[in-house]
Design an enzyme around this catalytic site. Sequence first.
Site, PDB file in Angstrom:
ATOM      1  N   LYS A  21      -0.196   0.381 -29.152  1.00  0.00           N
ATOM      2  CA  LYS A  21      -0.965   1.537 -28.659  1.00  0.00           C
ATOM      3  C   LYS A  21      -1.224   1.290 -27.185  1.00  0.00           C
ATOM      4  O   LYS A  21      -1.911   0.336 -26.823  1.00  0.00           O
ATOM      5  CB  LYS A  21      -2.282   1.673 -29.427  1.00  0.00           C
ATOM      6  CG  LYS A  21      -3.176   2.802 -28.920  1.00  0.00           C
ATOM      7  CD  LYS A  21      -4.409   2.939 -29.800  1.00  0.00           C
ATOM      8  CE  LYS A  21      -5.448   3.875 -29.219  1.00  0.00           C
ATOM      9  NZ  LYS A  21      -5.010   5.255 -29.069  1.00  0.00           N
ATOM     10  N   THR A  24      -4.757   6.195 -24.535  1.00  0.00           N
ATOM     11  CA  THR A  24      -5.832   6.820 -25.291  1.00  0.00           C
ATOM     12  C   THR A  24      -6.039   8.208 -24.708  1.00  0.00           C
ATOM     13  O   THR A  24      -5.859   8.417 -23.511  1.00  0.00           O
ATOM     14  CB  THR A  24      -7.124   5.978 -25.258  1.00  0.00           C
ATOM     15  OG1 THR A  24      -8.095   6.589 -26.110  1.00  0.00           O
ATOM     16  CG2 THR A  24      -7.694   5.827 -23.850  1.00  0.00           C
ATOM     17  N   GLU A  74       0.797   6.192 -28.853  1.00  0.00           N
ATOM     18  CA  GLU A  74      -0.383   6.067 -29.721  1.00  0.00           C
ATOM     19  C   GLU A  74      -0.035   5.374 -31.039  1.00  0.00           C
ATOM     20  O   GLU A  74      -0.892   5.171 -31.887  1.00  0.00           O
ATOM     21  CB  GLU A  74      -0.975   7.452 -30.025  1.00  0.00           C
ATOM     22  CG  GLU A  74      -1.706   8.081 -28.870  1.00  0.00           C
ATOM     23  CD  GLU A  74      -3.166   7.667 -28.804  1.00  0.00           C
ATOM     24  OE1 GLU A  74      -3.574   6.718 -29.500  1.00  0.00           O
ATOM     25  OE2 GLU A  74      -3.905   8.314 -28.043  1.00  0.00           O
TER      26      GLU A  74
END
Length: 103
Positions: A21, A24, A74
């Site tokens: 990841k 954000t 993500e």
Amino acid sequence: MQPNDITFFQRFQDDILAGRKTITIRDESESHFKTGDVLRVGRFEDDGYFCTIEVTATSTVTLDTLTEKHAEQENMTLTELIKVIADIYPGQTQFYVIEFKCL
């Protein structure tokens, strides 16, 4: 104890630490982060510190302009990403992408 600068749901901690990841997506309340910022990261649930990240880029996005690349960054599918963002930020359409790397 030093406060955390940004928090993530605990379910994302392992993906962040493993580098799966790398972005954000946040609402306007967290649109102030800038490239080069070094941030202490905590878990949303208990604010426990778990890493430090550096912001590598920022941009804006809407639900309609989310792409497969955003979803990949993500570590989820595009359908999952749209659902997660809509669940976290109901009724909102304008968002801020924060790209980062763990330090």
